[in-house]
Structure formats: structure tokens, C-alpha cells
Design a protein around this motif. Sequence first.
Motif, mmCIF file in Angstrom:
data_model
loop_
_atom_site.group_PDB
_atom_site.id
_atom_site.type_symbol
_atom_site.label_atom_id
_atom_site.label_comp_id
_atom_site.label_asym_id
_atom_site.label_seq_id
_atom_site.Cartn_x
_atom_site.Cartn_y
_atom_site.Cartn_z
ATOM 1 N N GLY A 278 1.287 6.861 -16.155
ATOM 2 C CA GLY A 278 1.855 7.795 -15.190
ATOM 3 C C GLY A 278 0.864 8.343 -14.192
ATOM 4 N N LEU A 279 -0.409 7.904 -14.276
ATOM 5 C CA LEU A 279 -1.409 8.444 -13.363
ATOM 6 C C LEU A 279 -1.191 7.987 -11.926
ATOM 7 C CD1 LEU A 279 -4.632 8.048 -15.556
ATOM 8 C CD2 LEU A 279 -3.175 10.053 -15.278
ATOM 9 N N SER A 280 -0.677 6.765 -11.755
ATOM 10 C CA SER A 280 -0.478 6.254 -10.401
ATOM 11 C C SER A 280 0.596 7.029 -9.656
ATOM 12 C CB SER A 280 -0.089 4.769 -10.450
ATOM 13 O OG SER A 280 -1.170 3.999 -10.916
ATOM 14 N N ALA A 281 1.439 7.744 -10.395
ATOM 15 C CA ALA A 281 2.461 8.553 -9.741
ATOM 16 C C ALA A 281 1.825 9.631 -8.870
ATOM 17 C CB ALA A 281 3.367 9.197 -10.788
ATOM 18 N N VAL A 282 0.606 10.027 -9.233
ATOM 19 C CA VAL A 282 -0.097 11.027 -8.430
ATOM 20 C C VAL A 282 -0.365 10.492 -7.027
ATOM 21 C CG1 VAL A 282 -2.211 12.394 -8.234
ATOM 22 C CG2 VAL A 282 -1.150 12.047 -10.473
ATOM 23 N N LEU A 283 -0.754 9.208 -6.947
ATOM 24 C CA LEU A 283 -1.009 8.597 -5.643
ATOM 25 C C LEU A 283 0.269 8.509 -4.819
ATOM 26 C CD1 LEU A 283 -3.440 5.661 -6.530
ATOM 27 C CD2 LEU A 283 -4.002 7.835 -5.453
ATOM 28 N N ALA A 284 1.385 8.290 -5.506
ATOM 29 C CA ALA A 284 2.653 8.143 -4.800
ATOM 30 C C ALA A 284 3.184 9.473 -4.295
ATOM 31 C CB ALA A 284 3.685 7.486 -5.712
ATOM 32 N N THR A 285 2.871 10.553 -4.983
ATOM 33 C CA THR A 285 3.425 11.855 -4.619
ATOM 34 C C THR A 285 2.448 12.756 -3.879
ATOM 35 O OG1 THR A 285 2.806 12.737 -6.797
ATOM 36 C CG2 THR A 285 5.015 11.800 -6.568
ATOM 37 N N SER A 286 1.164 12.479 -4.009
ATOM 38 C CA SER A 286 0.158 13.332 -3.368
ATOM 39 C C SER A 286 -0.499 12.600 -2.205
ATOM 40 C CB SER A 286 -0.912 13.749 -4.388
ATOM 41 O OG SER A 286 -1.979 14.422 -3.739
ATOM 42 N N ALA A 287 -0.261 13.082 -1.003
ATOM 43 C CA ALA A 287 -0.867 12.477 0.185
ATOM 44 C C ALA A 287 -2.387 12.629 0.145
ATOM 45 C CB ALA A 287 -0.301 13.121 1.449
ATOM 46 N N THR A 288 -2.855 13.742 -0.393
ATOM 47 C CA THR A 288 -4.299 13.986 -0.462
ATOM 48 C C THR A 288 -4.980 12.992 -1.393
ATOM 49 O OG1 THR A 288 -3.986 16.353 -0.045
ATOM 50 C CG2 THR A 288 -6.084 15.667 -1.028
ATOM 51 N N ALA A 289 -4.388 12.795 -2.585
ATOM 52 C CA ALA A 289 -4.980 11.857 -3.548
ATOM 53 C C ALA A 289 -4.989 10.446 -2.987
ATOM 54 C CB ALA A 289 -4.190 11.901 -4.857
ATOM 55 N N PHE A 290 -3.890 10.063 -2.347
ATOM 56 C CA PHE A 290 -3.812 8.730 -1.764
ATOM 57 C C PHE A 290 -4.884 8.548 -0.696
ATOM 58 C CE2 PHE A 290 -2.342 5.752 1.463
ATOM 59 C CZ PHE A 290 -1.938 4.670 0.710
ATOM 60 N N THR A 291 -5.040 9.542 0.163
ATOM 61 C CA THR A 291 -6.018 9.456 1.248
ATOM 62 C C THR A 291 -7.443 9.382 0.715
ATOM 63 O OG1 THR A 291 -4.548 10.685 2.738
ATOM 64 C CG2 THR A 291 -6.886 10.578 3.333
ATOM 65 N N VAL A 292 -7.741 10.169 -0.321
ATOM 66 C CA VAL A 292 -9.089 10.169 -0.887
ATOM 67 C C VAL A 292 -9.435 8.793 -1.448
ATOM 68 C CG1 VAL A 292 -10.511 11.060 -2.771
ATOM 69 C CG2 VAL A 292 -9.165 12.637 -1.373
#
Length: 207
Positions: free
Chosen positions: A61-75
Motif C-alpha cells: 500500500g505504500l505506492s498509494a502515497v505516490l498516487a494520492t500525494s502530489a508532493t511525494a510524487f514530485t519528490v
Amino acid sequence: MPTSAEWLVFLGASALFAILPGPGVLYVLARSLRGGRADGVRSVVGNGIGASLHVLAAALGLSAVLATSATAFTVVKLAGAAYLVYLGVRALLDRNAGEVAVPAARPRRSALRQGVVVEALNPKTALFFLAFLPHFVHRGEVPAAVVFVVLGLIVVAMAMAVDLLVAFFAGALSRLVAAHPRWQVRERIGSGLTMIGLGGALALAER
């Protein structure tokens, strides 16, 4: 587990994903041309490890953070882009690479390590697994997380098979390049610019 009909869809889509060029396969191509077949194979193994980390992250479920958080995805995206640009600049500045196919002083394991980092810092891979695999995971006797991991590793194995073909063919070409110093310089510049271009493309990528 997927039904019989779903297996056909799953394998077909996975094959398409494996064939389509991305940062991982282009890195394998550049690395194989520069360092030969051995470096190419190591980079393929590195890519496979990096992609497998995405599978495990998605299953947990950690990849869900990238899908929901624009900041995490950008970093993650910018970190991956910066690393590719770094590899490209280093290739351009490595003048010794124009003299020998593989610099003796450079540890062989760097190809594997760099492959892991390149793929692990590619958020597109994480989002692919998160968006694609759940369609084929159903409730049953086998835990969903186990099915997810198994299907993910099948995708990774198919991608590695394609990458290995690229490594073997590009590795064979590297021997021809090694016999012509001018072509070695051109290949080094081309590899460096390719990785810098990949870094730029990843930095501009949208979710």
C-alpha cells in the motif's frame, strides 16, 4: 488469481508494457553500448530489483502515497530525474570511456546498483503496478497481497526478458564500437545525452 480469460489480457498487457521503451530499458541500452554485454546484464538485474521493490511497495500500500500525494510524487520524480542527469553528465565527462569499452578502475557492481536506483526512482513504474494489477486480484483462498506480488513479479520477469535481449544485442555492438576510437567518443556522448534527455523527460512527466 485471474480467470483464464483474464490471464490472456494480463499477459498481453504485460508484454506491451515490457516492449514499450522507458527509462529502464534505455538505461540498459546506453549501459550495454558503453560497458558491453556484462554491464548490460548487470543493469537488467538492477532494473529488475528496482521494479520488484515497486511491486512490494504497491502490495503493502505504500505506492498509494505516490498516487494520492502530489508532493511525494514530485519528490520521487525529481530525485530520479536528477540521478539520470547525473549519470549522463558523468558519461560526458568520462573521457577515458572513449579509449576502452569498460574502464578497469570502475567497479562492475556499479551497473547493477545504478540500475536499481534508476528504476526505484521511477514513480511511473509504481503507478503502473498500482493501477494495473488490482484488476486481476480477486478475493479467494490465496491472500490478495500474495496474488499481487506474484502477478507483479511476472510483469517484472517479462520486462527483464526484453531488457536482456537489448543488453545482448547492444553488447555485441559495443565490440564493434570498441574497435573504432571515434565511434567510442560518439557513443559516449550519445549515451550521456540520452540519459540527460531521460532525466529531463522524467522531470516533466505528469501523473
